[in-house]
Design a protein around this motif. Structure first.
Motif: not given
Length: 397
Positions: A105-123, A83-87
């Protein structure tokens, strides 16, 4: 709000299905939205939050993770890491389309995934979570214990997930147990907004506390009152969206608005597609565009649609004013207008109107109203033609 499909490939080459909520007016930025566990892009909260943000000028991509909804792949083969890779893949696709996500923006587990993906999204300039768990393994509490125990000896099992059966793999469960969200949140280095309802029965409020304490400043926490976990009430989803939009304003780039005002109407390119325009008139904002067949995005009315709308509006208003002035029992008016070009006529532009009148009017009154319709100001302007002042360039451009 205008929406359009936005499909892209994940890192495994599978097609993921997304929907773009297009921003109204001059766009303030783009957001990437991650939905809740097993939900999908059509989840009510995802749709309502995305559309509320779009109405404030923030475009939003919501999409189905691998194996969910209209996306390719199998859910049983998915994992939180996937899921993190998908983001990250979604952010890359948005970047390639000229819409790099400023807000995550992430809702529920999507929020956890967003927090995990942020470091790989420079923008990404800012991050917001809604009812997110601090510990990714919190999801295990949503799985029935008996089914979960089967995974000690089986590669996959049919488990009850929030009241419905789903095939879940041992790999999925093991992956949930292998993430250190605290370290990720501490290294976020982005402004963070934590939204959570104190009475959330699915992900309790202590998760918000842990996320907030693990994060560095700038960080903010706002209570969602008596909202439920899924933000199933429209007002709760729209409230969350309004909070995110106001909070994110200081972190998004200022829109470049032309100073060519005051004016009756202003049209300015949004930068999306070839023809899409942000229109401002009468205190309102909306989009104009051309259909896809003409090279546009089909995200709004065409210039001739707007001209037809002006005639329809003026006709209806004129009839209402006339009938009310005479005390006629006219309850509702509807005017439909079509425009066509007929090369055998002069002038070649032809407008046709169909007026529907509701109310206890006699035939003579109805006939008289049709005569009045021919005298509405826009009808006269179109019929008589117009003069034009010379076009002047804005000295500041």
């Amino acid at each position: 709000m205008p929406t359009r499909p936005f499909n892209f490939l994940n890192h495994q080459g599978q097609r993921l299905s997304g929907t773009l909520e297009m921003p109204e007016g001059i766009q303030r930025g783009w957001a990437l939205f991650a939905h809740c566990f097993t939900c999908g892009k059509k989840n009510l909260a995802a749709v309502r939050v995305a559309r509320a943000l779009a109405s404030g000028g923030i475009g939003v991509l919501r999409f189905d993770f691998t194996g969910l909804g209209d996306s390719e792949g199998s859910f049983v083969d998915s994992s939180f890491s996937l899921n993190v890779q998908d983001l990250v893949s979604a952010a890359e696709a948005m970047r390639d389309a000229g819409m790099s996500p400023d807000l995550l923006i992430g809702h529920s587990l999507g929020g956890a995934a967003i927090l995990a993906a942020t470091g790989s999204i420079a923008s990404a300039r800012a991050v917001a979570t809604i009812a997110a768990p601090f510990d990714v393994g919190h999801v295990l509490h949503l799985l029935d214990p008996e089914g979960l125990a089967q995974l000690d000896s089986k590669p996959e099992a049919l488990l009850q997930v929030i009241g419905r059966p789903m095939a879940v793999s041992k790999t999925f469960v093991d992956d949930l147990r292998g993430h250190d969200q605290g370290a990720r949140i501490g290294a976020l280095r982005r402004p963070l907004l934590v939204l959570h309802a104190p009475r959330d029965q699915t992900v309790d409020i202590e998760n918000a506390t842990h996320i907030f304490l693990a994060a560095r400043h700038p960080k903010s926490y706002v209570s969602l009152g008596d909202a439920d976990h899924l933000l199933s009430r429209r007002e709760d989803a729209e409230y969350a969206a309004s909070l995110i939009a106001v909070w994110a304003q200081r972190y998004l780039a200022e829109p470049a608005i032309s100073p060519v005002e005051p004016a009756d109407a202003v049209a300015e390119e949004t930068g999306l597609g070839k023809f899409q325009l942000a229109l401002r008139s009468g205190g309102s904002r909306w989009l104009a565009d051309e259909p896809e067949t003409a090279g546009g995005l089909g995200s709004g009315p065409t210039p001739y649609d707007l001209l037809s709308s002006a005639l329809a509006a003026c006709t209806t208003m004129t009839l209402r004013h006339y009938a009310d002035g005479r005390g006629w029992p006219l309850t509702r008016i509807r005017t439909a207008v079509n425009h066509r070009r007929d090369k055998d006529r002069s002038p070649p532009d032809v407008f046709s109107r169909q007026v529907a009148i509701e109310g206890a009017l006699d035939d003579e009154q109805r006939a008289h109203l049709l005569e009045v319709a021919q005298k509405c100001p826009v009808h006269r302007t179109l019929e008589q033609g117009s003069g034009f002042d010379a076009i002047a360039f804005d000295p500041q451009s």
